[in-house]
Scaffold this active site. Sequence first.
Site, PDB file in Angstrom:
ATOM      1  N   THR A 131      -0.911  -4.413   5.096  1.00  0.00           N
ATOM      2  CA  THR A 131       0.299  -3.895   4.465  1.00  0.00           C
ATOM      3  C   THR A 131       0.255  -3.999   2.943  1.00  0.00           C
ATOM      4  OG1 THR A 131       1.446  -6.032   4.585  1.00  0.00           O
ATOM      5  CG2 THR A 131       1.666  -4.542   6.470  1.00  0.00           C
ATOM      6  N   GLU A 132      -0.739  -4.690   2.417  1.00  0.00           N
ATOM      7  CA  GLU A 132      -0.812  -4.872   0.967  1.00  0.00           C
ATOM      8  C   GLU A 132      -1.953  -4.040   0.375  1.00  0.00           C
ATOM      9  OE1 GLU A 132       0.020  -8.826  -0.613  1.00  0.00           O
ATOM     10  OE2 GLU A 132       0.474  -9.513   1.420  1.00  0.00           O
ATOM     11  N   MET A 133      -3.139  -4.633   0.199  1.00  0.00           N
ATOM     12  CA  MET A 133      -4.230  -3.895  -0.438  1.00  0.00           C
ATOM     13  C   MET A 133      -5.169  -3.251   0.581  1.00  0.00           C
ATOM     14  SD  MET A 133      -4.831  -6.680  -3.496  1.00  0.00           S
ATOM     15  CE  MET A 133      -5.603  -5.613  -4.711  1.00  0.00           C
ATOM     16  N   ARG A 158       0.816  -1.213   0.000  1.00  0.00           N
ATOM     17  CA  ARG A 158       0.000   0.000   0.000  1.00  0.00           C
ATOM     18  C   ARG A 158       0.853   1.268   0.000  1.00  0.00           C
ATOM     19  NH1 ARG A 158      -2.683   0.716   5.919  1.00  0.00           N
ATOM     20  NH2 ARG A 158      -3.438   2.546   4.790  1.00  0.00           N
TER      21      ARG A 158
END
Length: 289
Positions: free
Chosen positions: A172-174, A120
Amino acid sequence: MSSRRKIGYTAAGTGLVIFLAFLYFPSSVLDGEKGDPSQSAIEVDLHDVYFETILAARNLHRPFPKMAVREDNPDSPEKIVLGRLLFFDPILSGDNTISCAHCHHPDLGFTDNRGQSMGRNGDGVGSGRKGGTVLRRGSPTIWNAAFNHAQFWDGRADDLEHQAIFPITDSTEMNQGREELERELSAIPEYADQFRNAFGGDKPVSFQNTAYSIASFERTILSDNSRFDKYTRGDQAALSTNERHGLNVFRSLKTRCFECHNIPTFNNPDFKVVGVPDLDPEKPDLGRF
């Protein structure tokens, strides 16, 4: 000595000669073309029958393993089309800035060409992506991922449907919420129609159906018609001379590459301890354990 035993010895002897010829003669000879004059090569006149037998002895053309598909998610053209749209759409992320393709880009082998992927708040694609959260691992390729018996580097997901859930909801990703994603997708008439056509039912737009359609699309990412595949099917012109030499080295006992990169997927379903040091000794990556 019986005729049956004589035939057995003859067949075994022929097989040994062919095997030794494959190991000894350079690939230029086996491919029926003249080798590099600067290299020492033995030119032999092989009859067509022996040439064909030697090619068969290479054992390159092998069937792909059976693909596992969930009983409650049989693939369909409608699911595949929907899954492809979702795969490239940043609507799957909380701030609508990152899609699956940011970390699994088709121009980068369905990876991101980074040692550690960036989640992100990042900007850009591939090795040029910057400003975002650096993850602890790189993105595995989606090529032939449908044949894996477990997903992710640590195998924590059972299959593609299970795998699709993790990056969408990971902070931490999408960083997308399940209910919020359902609301956003339902508010777009075109998506509502696509989900209805693919799944039907009273509530076709759902987080589960989102993961299911992405998995259906990912099962179409197969490398079964590459130049290498064409070569294994008998097209000698599919690989250059240097590439054929490289293939011989790849399969040799000196490099042993083939022990982990098995034909035809060049993958290995098992998990290995390869002794790679941790990037951060204070935060060890325990892998599968």
